[in-house]
Design an enzyme around this catalytic site. Structure first.
Site, short mmCIF file in Angstrom:
data_model
loop_
_atom_site.label_atom_id
_atom_site.label_comp_id
_atom_site.label_asym_id
_atom_site.label_seq_id
_atom_site.Cartn_x
_atom_site.Cartn_y
_atom_site.Cartn_z
N SER A 14 107.42 97.48 -2.13
CA SER A 14 107.82 96.26 -1.44
C SER A 14 106.77 95.29 -0.88
CB SER A 14 108.62 96.73 -0.31
OG SER A 14 109.11 95.75 0.58
N LYS A 66 121.98 98.69 -0.16
CA LYS A 66 122.55 97.37 0.50
C LYS A 66 124.08 97.63 0.75
CE LYS A 66 119.55 94.15 -2.01
NZ LYS A 66 119.38 93.15 -2.80
N ASP A 103 120.03 86.24 0.44
CA ASP A 103 119.65 85.79 -0.98
C ASP A 103 119.89 84.39 -1.31
OD1 ASP A 103 118.67 88.24 -1.46
OD2 ASP A 103 120.19 89.19 -2.44
N GLY A 127 125.36 85.95 -15.12
CA GLY A 127 125.29 87.33 -14.19
C GLY A 127 126.46 87.46 -13.10
N ALA A 131 123.75 90.29 -6.44
CA ALA A 131 122.80 89.14 -6.16
C ALA A 131 123.76 87.58 -6.63
CB ALA A 131 121.66 89.06 -6.90
N ALA A 155 134.91 90.01 -17.07
CA ALA A 155 136.04 90.34 -15.94
C ALA A 155 135.47 90.31 -14.60
CB ALA A 155 136.76 91.66 -16.16
N LYS A 156 133.95 90.69 -14.63
CA LYS A 156 133.29 90.72 -13.27
C LYS A 156 133.02 89.18 -12.79
CE LYS A 156 129.86 93.68 -12.78
NZ LYS A 156 128.66 94.34 -13.04
N MET A 214 115.83 84.99 -11.39
CA MET A 214 115.77 85.57 -10.20
C MET A 214 114.61 86.74 -10.28
SD MET A 214 119.13 86.15 -8.44
CE MET A 214 120.27 84.76 -7.87
N GLY A 238 111.79 84.12 -9.62
CA GLY A 238 112.35 84.27 -8.32
C GLY A 238 111.46 84.64 -7.29
P1 NDP Z 1 123.33 94.04 -10.19
O1 NDP Z 1 122.86 95.30 -10.77
O2 NDP Z 1 124.29 94.18 -9.29
O3 NDP Z 1 123.81 93.50 -11.44
C1 NDP Z 1 123.22 93.13 -12.56
C2 NDP Z 1 123.76 92.22 -13.39
O4 NDP Z 1 122.63 91.96 -14.64
C3 NDP Z 1 124.93 92.20 -14.18
O5 NDP Z 1 125.72 91.02 -14.00
C4 NDP Z 1 124.58 92.96 -15.53
O6 NDP Z 1 125.87 92.58 -16.34
C5 NDP Z 1 123.49 92.11 -16.04
N1 NDP Z 1 122.83 93.04 -16.75
C6 NDP Z 1 121.95 93.95 -16.63
N2 NDP Z 1 121.17 94.10 -17.64
C7 NDP Z 1 121.80 93.27 -18.47
C8 NDP Z 1 121.27 93.14 -19.86
N3 NDP Z 1 120.21 93.96 -20.73
N4 NDP Z 1 121.71 92.23 -20.76
C9 NDP Z 1 122.83 91.25 -20.04
N5 NDP Z 1 123.06 91.38 -18.82
C10 NDP Z 1 122.37 92.47 -18.00
O7 NDP Z 1 122.07 93.64 -9.67
P2 NDP Z 1 121.86 92.48 -8.45
O8 NDP Z 1 122.90 91.31 -8.80
O9 NDP Z 1 121.61 93.08 -7.32
O10 NDP Z 1 120.43 91.73 -9.17
C11 NDP Z 1 120.31 91.29 -10.34
C12 NDP Z 1 118.67 90.64 -10.34
O11 NDP Z 1 118.38 89.80 -9.55
C13 NDP Z 1 117.82 92.05 -10.44
O12 NDP Z 1 116.65 92.06 -11.17
C14 NDP Z 1 117.25 91.75 -9.06
O13 NDP Z 1 115.71 92.19 -8.95
C15 NDP Z 1 117.07 90.11 -8.73
N6 NDP Z 1 116.99 89.81 -7.42
C16 NDP Z 1 115.99 88.75 -7.11
C17 NDP Z 1 116.10 88.36 -5.88
C18 NDP Z 1 114.68 87.66 -5.37
O14 NDP Z 1 114.52 87.73 -4.07
N7 NDP Z 1 113.96 87.05 -6.24
C19 NDP Z 1 116.97 88.91 -4.76
C20 NDP Z 1 118.17 89.75 -5.27
C21 NDP Z 1 118.10 90.03 -6.52
P3 NDP Z 1 127.04 93.51 -16.59
O15 NDP Z 1 128.02 93.03 -15.35
O16 NDP Z 1 127.63 93.19 -17.75
O17 NDP Z 1 126.69 94.90 -16.53
#
Ligand code: NDP
Length: 269
Positions: A14, A66, A103, A127, A131, A155-156, A214, A238
């Protein structure tokens, strides 16, 4: 001295202590901000012990806690936290814990510093995780022309649209990515962490003024590279969002607004 911390597991990576100590220097606050690796089974007790110290003012919370931080502050949380059912910032006020997801504030601040205004823009979110849930509402408050959302699991995306219920907010399938002609395309997935591309179409960047990921890294992410190759006018990762969401937390805790540009420049990996 005011006490702060970030809770996660793992937490060694961190940057929050470095960011917040810089904010404190810039605003004349004297703070202690530490990283605390809470045991998976003992997050709530660790937070309770931290806030038992009367000097403890606030904390950040990161993966995987979280959602549990939301439970601790559900009665007193901001709208984005209620939508995301997740909290990244806790603030002790009169012995009670208020919860926030910053965020969205962070993303909007970073986008505004890059683009000037989001008013009248067509914005596409890719996505549908936590986030995305935290940023959709704050983006809609910036008065875009429309906000679209696409996701590998459709669906999400539909569920977020249903929860937020705003006429400008629409879920689209992969086939519709090109037709929305988005000005700003934001990769809210974690796909870049594994070098993957999220749901994209190579023709969707024709009107794209900014392709934003991000995820941040010392090198342009796979998504940023792809967007630039396919015609996006600019790309950004990000890291600015990370610093800006921390600044939003700092303001909640102290009432002071730190200058972020120098912090972003100095700490960027
Ligand atoms: P979640 O685990 O809640 O969601 C992940 C999302 O990514 C889902 O929509 C998932 O799709 C999709 N996903 C994951 N892997 C793949 C892939 N290989 N191909 C396509 N889609 C994929 O994560 P968060 O929403 O909490 O965070 C998302 C990203 O944002 C993270 O990497 C995090 O580090 C970053 N982040 C950055 C911040 C910043 O301050 N810069 C703040 C918050 C987050 P599915 O629904 O189909 O599984």
């Amino acid at each position: 001295m005011k006490k702060f911390a970030v809770f996660g597991n793992p937490i060694s990576q961190s940057l929050s202590p470095a960011i917040h100590h810089m904010f404190a220097d810039l605003t004349g606050e004297t703070i202690q901000y530490e990283k605390i690796e809470a045991p998976i089974e003992g997050f709530e007790d660790t937070v309770t012990n931290f806030f038992a110290d009367e000097r403890a003012v606030g904390c950040n919370v990161t993966v995987p806690f979280k959602e549990r931080a939301f439970k601790l502050s559900e009665a007193n949380c901001n709208e984005e936290a209620a939508t995301a059912k997740a909290v990244n910032t806790l603030h002790k006020v009169n012995g009670c814990l208020n919860g926030y997801t910053t965020d969205g504030m962070g993303l909007v601040a970073d986008l505004l510093s890059t683009t000037g205004s989001l008013s009248g823009k067509r914005i596409l979110l890719i996505g549908a995780g936590g986030a995305t849930r935290g940023v959709a509402g704050p983006l809609l408050r910036e008065n875009p022309e429309s906000l679209f959302i696409a996701n590998r699991t459709f669906a999400k995306a539909q569920a977020i649209v249903s929860d937020i219920a705003n006429p400008k907010f629409e879920a689209i399938t992969a086939d519709e990515l090109v037709s929305v002609e988005a000005h700003i395309i934001i990769n809210c997935t974690s796909a870049s962490l594994t070098g993957d591309l999220p749901v994209v179409s190579e023709s969707m960047f024709g009107k794209c003024e900014l392709a934003y990921d991000m995820v941040y890294s010392s090198q342009p992410t796979r998504f940023m590279q792809y967007a630039a190759e396919k015609g996006a006018a600019a790309t950004r990762d990000g890291f600015g969002m990370l610093v800006e969401q921390a600044a939003a937390a700092f303001t909640i805790w102290t009432g002071k607004t730190p200058e972020t540009a120098g912090v972003i420049q100095k700490l960027r990996p």
